[in-house]
Design an enzyme around this catalytic site. Structure first.
Site, PDB file in Angstrom:
ATOM      1  N   ASP A  34      30.471   0.713  -7.157  1.00 49.65           N
ATOM      2  CA  ASP A  34      29.317   0.259  -7.930  1.00 49.65           C
ATOM      3  C   ASP A  34      28.329   1.408  -8.119  1.00 49.65           C
ATOM      4  O   ASP A  34      27.646   1.805  -7.168  1.00 49.65           O
ATOM      5  CB  ASP A  34      28.656  -0.908  -7.199  1.00 49.65           C
ATOM      6  CG  ASP A  34      27.452  -1.477  -7.929  1.00 49.65           C
ATOM      7  OD1 ASP A  34      27.143  -1.007  -9.039  1.00 49.65           O
ATOM      8  OD2 ASP A  34      26.807  -2.386  -7.374  1.00 49.65           O
TER       9      ASP A  34
ATOM     10  N   TYR B 278      33.128   5.367 -24.341  1.00 51.53           N
ATOM     11  CA  TYR B 278      32.565   6.691 -24.529  1.00 51.53           C
ATOM     12  C   TYR B 278      32.501   7.481 -23.238  1.00 51.53           C
ATOM     13  O   TYR B 278      32.534   8.715 -23.246  1.00 51.53           O
ATOM     14  CB  TYR B 278      31.181   6.581 -25.174  1.00 51.53           C
ATOM     15  CG  TYR B 278      31.269   6.339 -26.655  1.00 51.53           C
ATOM     16  CD1 TYR B 278      31.566   7.381 -27.528  1.00 51.53           C
ATOM     17  CD2 TYR B 278      31.083   5.073 -27.194  1.00 51.53           C
ATOM     18  CE1 TYR B 278      31.673   7.170 -28.891  1.00 51.53           C
ATOM     19  CE2 TYR B 278      31.188   4.851 -28.561  1.00 51.53           C
ATOM     20  CZ  TYR B 278      31.478   5.900 -29.399  1.00 51.53           C
ATOM     21  OH  TYR B 278      31.595   5.686 -30.745  1.00 51.53           O
TER      22      TYR B 278
ATOM     23  N   TYR C 158      21.593  -6.807 -31.962  1.00 50.47           N
ATOM     24  CA  TYR C 158      21.769  -5.606 -31.156  1.00 50.47           C
ATOM     25  C   TYR C 158      20.458  -4.835 -31.022  1.00 50.47           C
ATOM     26  O   TYR C 158      19.726  -5.010 -30.055  1.00 50.47           O
ATOM     27  CB  TYR C 158      22.888  -4.708 -31.713  1.00 50.47           C
ATOM     28  CG  TYR C 158      23.311  -3.675 -30.701  1.00 50.47           C
ATOM     29  CD1 TYR C 158      24.271  -3.989 -29.739  1.00 50.47           C
ATOM     30  CD2 TYR C 158      22.709  -2.426 -30.649  1.00 50.47           C
ATOM     31  CE1 TYR C 158      24.629  -3.063 -28.767  1.00 50.47           C
ATOM     32  CE2 TYR C 158      23.054  -1.500 -29.679  1.00 50.47           C
ATOM     33  CZ  TYR C 158      24.015  -1.820 -28.738  1.00 50.47           C
ATOM     34  OH  TYR C 158      24.351  -0.904 -27.773  1.00 50.47           O
TER      35      TYR C 158
ATOM     36  N   VAL D  35      35.657   0.514 -31.316  1.00 48.95           N
ATOM     37  CA  VAL D  35      36.156  -0.693 -30.672  1.00 48.95           C
ATOM     38  C   VAL D  35      36.216  -0.421 -29.173  1.00 48.95           C
ATOM     39  O   VAL D  35      36.989   0.423 -28.711  1.00 48.95           O
ATOM     40  CB  VAL D  35      37.553  -1.077 -31.194  1.00 48.95           C
ATOM     41  CG1 VAL D  35      38.069  -2.320 -30.478  1.00 48.95           C
ATOM     42  CG2 VAL D  35      37.502  -1.322 -32.696  1.00 48.95           C
ATOM     43  N   THR D  36      35.384  -1.092 -28.409  1.00 49.76           N
ATOM     44  CA  THR D  36      35.377  -0.967 -26.959  1.00 49.76           C
ATOM     45  C   THR D  36      35.384  -2.357 -26.340  1.00 49.76           C
ATOM     46  O   THR D  36      35.124  -3.358 -27.015  1.00 49.76           O
ATOM     47  CB  THR D  36      34.132  -0.201 -26.460  1.00 49.76           C
ATOM     48  OG1 THR D  36      32.961  -1.002 -26.721  1.00 49.76           O
ATOM     49  CG2 THR D  36      33.995   1.149 -27.164  1.00 49.76           C
TER      50      THR D  36
END
Length: 404
Positions: free
Chosen positions: A115, A58, A243, A283-284
């Site tokens: 980072d 995303y 989740y 789908v990631t």
């Protein structure tokens, strides 16, 4: 030069190499899927935006939709691996492709590889905002999924885990055997123990998002009306135990609480606002690691087919709401909801019926496994139409320079 034929080699849902040409074509497809830009106001110069987590999922969709739809300029931050013995990561190649399109369309977009949790990267972003973008930031999109975070103040390293809370959880999950045949299996995940919840919240909650806002605000880099959105997910009751009601869910709840705190603060100081955006299933690389999610998404696609809204379409909607092209549509908890089509009761009932009868013998009839398999491969630049995978391709693609 390092031209070679790159074939997909994988261990489950993890691929060992990425295809530069496929990643480039995928980014092109996403850009082309964005509707024509909304009319510009004023001098036509786009707003300044910072996208944290700009290379995948995303966050990538937020970057491309912002560039193509809104005409943003600004900075993308991600953490990717350069080409070496193996190819670069897919995010490395996607970033190069995104930068190329941004340049072609006259968008001044800089990409930093580092980072995002570190203050070093925050300092680099702050310096760039001053040197290149007039010392002001209009939008910040936060889309970070990471296994670990080092606290810049204490040096403590926190690790996130995917676990249920209180008791073990057994669910169906989708795997593919060594020949690519689908199997539906039961998998049991042990519950969180010790400080698993606190560690996960420290990585995936709102602490770093808030730190970014404070860091930039202390340097007077937030414009009047500054708006920020953190991308989140709620998901189906079928996956809730692992989740939304699990350790990751505790982190998402913290993220949403942080949004409410930031919204009040930004409203008072800048006339700005902070929201979480609840996106729908996709789908990631992150989602395929969660037990049950692969099965759920395949079944969801089996129910909805092309009616599923891809991440790029969802992020176009988010940008339209954030910029005022459409009204900001919030739920009772102040969240932008881009997942209503997924959580429609009729859709969830249909998925639940398929879930209850899903076995290794029935799964090909119930889920769109061809689509799912292609989507997993596309994460790494494979199964992208129009790409000749028999041809040698240059894998040593440089990180995009800062010139427009």
């Amino acid at each position: 030069m390092s031209e070679r034929v790159i074939a997909p080699k994988n261990r489950g849902f993890l691929f060992l190499d990425s295809h530069p040409g496929g990643c480039r074509q995928l980014v092109d497809e996403m850009w082309q899927a964005v509707p024509a830009p909304a009319p510009a106001d004023g001098d036509g110069e786009g707003p300044v935006a910072l996208v944290i987590g700009s290379s995948a999922g995303y966050g990538l969709a937020a970057t491309i939709a912002g560039l193509a739809r809104v005409g943003i300029r600004g900075i993308g931050v991600c953490f990717e691996k350069a080409p070496a013995r193996r190819t670069g990561t897919a995010g490395w190649y996607r970033t190069a492709a995104t930068a190329r399109l941004a340049q072609q369309h006259g968008r001044d977009m800089v990409f930093l590889n580092g980072d995002a949790f570190s203050d070093t990267v925050k300092e680099q972003v702050a310096d760039l905002l001053v040197e290149r973008f007039g010392g002001r930031l209009d939008y910040l999109i936060y889309s970070v999924a990471a296994p670990r975070r080092t606290d810049p103040d204490t040096g403590n390293v926190y690790a996130s885990v995917l676990k249920p809370i209180s008791s073990p959880y057994t669910t169906k999950t989708l795997v593919f055997d060594e020949h690519g045949a689908p199997e539906v299996k039961d998998v049991t995940t042990s519950p969180a123990e010790g400080d698993d919840i606190e560690q996960t919240v420290a990585v995936m909650g709102g602490a770093d998002w808030e730190r970014w806002i404070t860091f930039l605000a202390d340097r007077s880099l937030l414009a009047d009306g500054f708006t920020t959105a953190a991308l989140s997910y709620i998901g189906s009751p079928l996956t809730a135990a692992i989740y939304r009601q699990g350790t990751i869910g505790a982190a998402k709840a913290h993220l949403e609480a942080t949004a409410r705190t930031l919204d009040e603060r930004l409203g008072k100081t800048l006339g700005g606002r902070a929201v979480t955006s609840v996106n729908a299933a996709a789908v990631t690389q992150s989602s395929t690691a969660i037990p049950g999610i692969a099965l759920y998404v395949g079944l969801l696609r089996g129910v909805l087919g092309d009616a599923m809204i891809a991440p790029i379409g969802q992020l176009v909607e988010l940008w339209d709401q954030l910029t005022g092209a459409r009204p900001l549509d919030l739920d009772d908890e102040g969240r932008v909801r881009l997942d209503t089509w997924e959580l429609d009761p009729a859709v969830q009932n249909a998925v639940a019926e398929r879930w209850s009868t899903a076995t290794s013998g029935t799964i090909t009839e119930l889920a769109d496994l061809d689509w799912f398999s292609d989507e997993v491969r596309r994460l790494y630049g494979f199964s992208v139409p129009g790409v000749d995978y028999t041809a040698a391709v240059e894998s040593d693609v440089p990180w995009p320079t800062r010139t427009i």
